[in-house]
Design a protein around this motif. Structure first.
Motif, PDB file in Angstrom:
ATOM      1  N   ILE A 109       0.836  -1.208   0.000  1.00  0.00           N
ATOM      2  CA  ILE A 109       0.000   0.000   0.000  1.00  0.00           C
ATOM      3  C   ILE A 109       0.869   1.256   0.000  1.00  0.00           C
ATOM      4  CG2 ILE A 109      -1.893  -1.177   1.188  1.00  0.00           C
ATOM      5  CD1 ILE A 109      -1.190   0.589   3.665  1.00  0.00           C
ATOM      6  N   GLY A 110       2.149   1.125   0.396  1.00  0.00           N
ATOM      7  CA  GLY A 110       3.051   2.257   0.345  1.00  0.00           C
ATOM      8  C   GLY A 110       3.278   2.728  -1.082  1.00  0.00           C
ATOM      9  N   ALA A 111       3.312   1.782  -2.037  1.00  0.00           N
ATOM     10  CA  ALA A 111       3.449   2.136  -3.451  1.00  0.00           C
ATOM     11  C   ALA A 111       2.108   2.555  -4.030  1.00  0.00           C
ATOM     12  CB  ALA A 111       4.009   0.948  -4.226  1.00  0.00           C
ATOM     13  N   LEU A 112       1.045   1.808  -3.729  1.00  0.00           N
ATOM     14  CA  LEU A 112      -0.277   2.097  -4.280  1.00  0.00           C
ATOM     15  C   LEU A 112      -0.835   3.431  -3.790  1.00  0.00           C
ATOM     16  CD1 LEU A 112      -1.918  -1.444  -4.064  1.00  0.00           C
ATOM     17  CD2 LEU A 112      -0.868  -0.332  -6.050  1.00  0.00           C
ATOM     18  N   ALA A 113      -0.342   3.916  -2.635  1.00  0.00           N
ATOM     19  CA  ALA A 113      -0.812   5.205  -2.122  1.00  0.00           C
ATOM     20  C   ALA A 113      -0.489   6.336  -3.093  1.00  0.00           C
ATOM     21  CB  ALA A 113      -0.206   5.492  -0.757  1.00  0.00           C
TER      22      ALA A 113
ATOM     23  N   GLN B 137       2.912  10.042 -11.901  1.00  0.00           N
ATOM     24  CA  GLN B 137       4.290   9.854 -12.356  1.00  0.00           C
ATOM     25  C   GLN B 137       5.139   9.162 -11.289  1.00  0.00           C
ATOM     26  OE1 GLN B 137       5.427  13.837 -13.342  1.00  0.00           O
ATOM     27  NE2 GLN B 137       4.378  13.818 -15.343  1.00  0.00           N
ATOM     28  N   ASP B 138       4.922   9.561 -10.044  1.00  0.00           N
ATOM     29  CA  ASP B 138       5.655   8.907  -8.958  1.00  0.00           C
ATOM     30  C   ASP B 138       5.375   7.412  -8.925  1.00  0.00           C
ATOM     31  OD1 ASP B 138       6.766  11.297  -8.143  1.00  0.00           O
ATOM     32  OD2 ASP B 138       5.287  11.657  -6.570  1.00  0.00           O
ATOM     33  N   PHE B 139       4.110   7.065  -9.086  1.00  0.00           N
ATOM     34  CA  PHE B 139       3.743   5.649  -9.066  1.00  0.00           C
ATOM     35  C   PHE B 139       4.334   4.910 -10.262  1.00  0.00           C
ATOM     36  CE2 PHE B 139       0.767   2.299 -10.524  1.00  0.00           C
ATOM     37  CZ  PHE B 139       0.962   1.400  -9.482  1.00  0.00           C
TER      38      PHE B 139
END
Length: 831
Positions: free
Chosen positions: A778-782, A804-806
């Motif tokens: 969830i740290g990435a999906l946030a 873009q960050d994701f």
């Protein structure tokens, strides 16, 4: 094993009076001794009675002129009485020397001393100096019930006469007759009345006015293994464990873990399971700047048993306490050990009040069975040297022998908890709780606390028990460790966790898990450098547990240090039982960057390893982790399958929660709701279940029914506990698994309710607490959900930046992951 003692206060004026009287009596006694020419110890052997000055045997050399014993040119410390006994045995080499002969030669026939104890002490000290194993002797062999025989090979016979051993020769060198008692025997008749008077005053002052403690609350002592000369192996290790249990009852004694003892042994270049002989214990005492060595003994006397307990200052060799008791039957040994331990506590300065208050008989505090206690003792030895999983059979054996052994059930519950088997842990802890009246006061604290943590889950009650435990036993490290690891992290109180972990390692600097808990809380507080320092401190002390490798791996991941990750991932491959933890950690990290196939491979490997080790709860948790991952990434069918696999293995609290979460996220509301009801029914007092798990599942079900406002309302109870690490099994605690899930679901609810600004707040909360989320996906999906929230709010610029960050984070992700395809399509529309 080490202990710490407290000091009791005494009346200063009364003490001064006793000292004044004692000094006057000592002066009078000194005048009597001087007038009569009395020597209180056997006189030194004069060189005029022997032809030469040296006796050599093996690597040892006895210098009769200098009255010294040397080995390889180095002088060894041996007191006068043991030296005299050694000379006598050497003179009669190969022959039996009875105890009666030793007494007569050294003290005469009419003597009022405890000569049996004096001989035992002398023989023990001789063996210590010569490093002579009583079970496989090279020099002195015990002839049970009769005496001793010197069996070493003497290269040069230069032994003086027996008379020379016990009294000075006349200047002319003419020998005294053998029928005359030695000087000590005569002189004792003269000095006994004076000593009796002195003792009367001393004893009166001791009991009436209070005692000056021989040890302070800053002193520590090292507990050596018992010297067992009975030939019955049931006493080996058992009596030391029993003594430790008895001494642990005192609020003034603080027993450090076997882990610390084994750590010092490793630093000494010895195996962790080395026998703690008095010599080794003394070296440990010196290395740890302790005050004294406490060693015990058990010997046969016909059909009876003699127990001894002795404390010596490891710096000066002075005797601080010396106790002995004789029992008629083997079945009475444990009770006698308890009695001798209680006497010892009073001798070193503990008040009679606390001794009486905290003094449950050993058979009641543990078990009346020596065999069960031996298995229990072996279990704790294995914990320190090999690990929790290897100790399980020993504690199981203790329970088989004595089904009412409360402490063995408690230990078994703790072992299963350590290896992630929460169901078995709860079962055994519950049994210990039912039998808690068969335990000491301190053990009851432990049993009650683990019952609240492992069975009911009531963290408020658990904290109250910890507080009571700390007040009753201020030198105990375990309650601080459980506050730091079992209570405060679960409810998000990280600063409090740091404080308690520091106290725990302050009390016990070799408390390995304390450093791990300290590092975990520092990470949660975004203080990565301090977390690394905590782990380095553990490394400097040569401490090593699987937790450290996983934590270093996660820290390297947070710092984007691929080399560091590879290094830590490789190390545990050589350690049985730790491999699955690291494989699971690698699965989490792979999933964080969208490498789903690799994540499946590593989590599958972790599950296989757990299965081979027959750890069903742990295997179920790995399957549940995989189910949540599939659900988060949009693979609903795979999520349902993995959730079902997890539930088929175990109904543990955490595995059931993760399975329910995965099912709800993948649209199976009915099964998810049923699991939520089951959790509520089975864990009605559990803090995490009541305020985090069940509300989160029900909120997801409400979202599936297009009720986002209800979902937000259901999640209100979880706000106070956000930031905690609820999932405790296996390595999940170290990976951030399940942390901030309520915030993530609340963010989804706000998106569904078209409340973009509120959704931004929830997903930003996750991104701002990377030290809590760690490697949970969830740290990435946030990042993606934050982009969606900004887009909903009309802030296209920030939305594009978040997308873009994701997409940068997932630049090498598996292309067929559903949520990645959705993200790319949504970002294309924004452009």
């Amino acid at each position: 094993m080490m202990l710490q003692f407290g000091r009791g206060g005494n009346g200063e004026g009364l003490e001064s009076y006793v000292l004044f009287c004692t000094r006057n009596l000592l002066k009078s006694l000194a005048l009597l001794i001087a007038r009569e020419g009395i020597e209180l110890l056997p006189a030194r052997v004069e060189s005029s009675t022997v032809a030469t000055d040296l006796v050599t045997f093996d690597e040892f050399e006895a210098d009769l002129r200098a009255y010294q014993l040397r080995r390889s040119g180095r002088t060894l410390k041996l007191e006068r009485i043991p030296m005299e006994v050694l000379f006598l045995l050497m003179e009669r080499r190969g022959q039996l020397v009875t105890r009666e002969e030793i007494i007569e030669k050294l003290w005469g026939k009419d003597v009022f001393l405890d000569t049996d104890n004096a001989i035992n002490t002398a023989i023990r000290k001789i063996r210590q100096v010569l490093k002579d194993d009583p079970e496989q002797p090279r020099f002195i062999r015990t002839v049970t019930g009769r005496g001793y025989r010197f069996i070493g090979q003497i290269a040069e016979v230069v032994i003086p006469t027996a008379q020379g051993l016990t009294q000075q020769q006349p200047a002319s060198g003419s020998p005294a007759t053998t029928s005359t008692p030695t000087g000590i025997g005569k002189r004792w008749k003269l000095i006994v009345p004076a000593i009796a008077a002195l003792l009367a005053l001393s004893v009166g002052g001791y009991f009436y006015l209070g005692r000056t403690p021989k040890l302070t609350d800053k002193d520590t002592i090292v507990l050596a293994d018992f010297n067992n000369t009975t030939g019955d192996s049931v006493f080996d290790g058992t009596l030391r464990q029993g003594l430790a249990v008895q001494l642990e009852q005192s609020p003034f004694l603080s027993l450090i873990s076997e882990e610390r003892m084994h750590q010092v042994l490793r630093l000494m270049g010895k195996p962790a399971d080395a026998r703690l002989t008095p010599e080794i214990a003394r070296e440990i005492c010196e290395r740890t700047a302790s005050a004294a060595v406490l060693d015990g003994s058990i010997a046969s006397l016909g059909s009876q048993y003699v127990l001894g307990l002795r404390a010596e200052d490891c710096r000066t060799g002075d005797v601080l306490a010396d106790e002995q008791v004789q029992v008629a039957r083997k079945e009475d040994v444990l009770n006698a050990l308890g009695q001798i331990a209680s006497k010892f506590r009073t001798r070193v300065g503990e008040s009679l009040t606390t001794v009486k208050k905290y003094d449950v008989p050993l058979a009641e505090a543990t078990t009346p069975s020596l065999e069960a206690l031996k298995a229990y003792s072996a279990g704790w030895q294995v914990v320190s040297s090999t690990g929790s999983a290897a100790a399980v059979p020993f504690f199981n054996r203790a329970i088989e022998i004595d089904p009412n052994f409360a402490s063995a059930y408690a230990a078994l519950g703790r072992m299963y908890g350590d290896i992630g088997e929460s169901v078995l842990s709860a079962q055994n802890t519950n049994k210990a709780y039912q039998l808690r009246d068969h335990a000491s006061d301190q053990e009851r604290f432990f049993i009650s606390l683990t019952y609240e943590l492992q069975v009911t889950g009531d963290l408020e009650k658990a904290q109250q028990i910890c507080d009571l435990w700390v007040r009753a036993y201020p030198r105990a490290s375990l309650p601080h460790g459980l506050l730091a690891g079992g209570i405060y992290p679960s409810i998000g109180k990280r600063e409090e966790s740091v404080k308690e972990a520091k106290i725990a390692v302050g009390i016990d600097p070799d408390f390995s898990i304390g450093y791990s808990l300290l590092a975990d809380s520092y990470l949660a507080l975004e203080r990565t450098a301090e977390a690394e320092k905590a782990l380095q401190r553990a490394s400097d002390r040569k401490l090593d547990i699987p937790d450290f490798h996983v934590q270093r791996y996660v820290i390297a991941f947070l710092k984007d240090d691929k080399t560091g990750m590879d290094r830590e991932a490789a190390l545990p491959r050589e350690k049985p039982g730790a491999d699955d933890w690291m494989s699971n950690a690698e699965g989490f990290v792979s999933a964080y960057s969208g490498h789903l196939q690799e994540a499946r491979k590593m989590s599958g490997r972790a599950a296989d390893l757990a299965r081979k080790a027959e750890r069903r709860d742990t295997e179920a948790l790995y399957e549940a982790d995989a189910a949540v991952r599939e659900a988060l990434f949009g693979n609903a069918s795979a999520a349902r399958q993995r959730a079902g696999d997890a539930l088929a293995l175990s109904k543990s609290r955490d595995a059931e929660y993760e399975a329910a979460f995965a099912l709800a996220l993948s649209g199976d509301s009915a099964r998810s709701q049923g699991l939520a009801e089951d959790l509520s029914r089975r864990f009605p007092e559990d803090t995490i279940v009541r305020f985090t798990y069940v509300p989160t599942i029900r909120a997801l079900v409400a979202l599936n029914h297009n009720q986002p406002s209800k979902a937000v309302e259901l999640l209100q109870t979880a706000i106070s506990y956000e930031g905690g690490t609820p999932i405790e099994g296996g390595s999940e605690f170290l990976l951030g698994a399940g942390s901030l899930y309520p915030a993530y679901v609340r963010g989804l609810a706000y998106l569904a309710a078209h409340q973009g600004a509120e959704a931004v707040g929830e997903f930003q909360k996750i991104l701002d607490h990377r030290g809590i989320v760690l490697s949970d996906p969830i740290g990435a999906l946030a990042h993606l959900q934050l982009g969606r929230a900004y887009a909903l709010s009309g802030n296209k610029t920030k939305a594009k930046s978040a997308y873009q960050d994701f997409l940068t984070l997932w630049k090498d992700a598996d292309a067929d992951v559903p949520i990645l395809r959705q993200a790319k399509a949504e970002y294309a529309k924004l452009r």
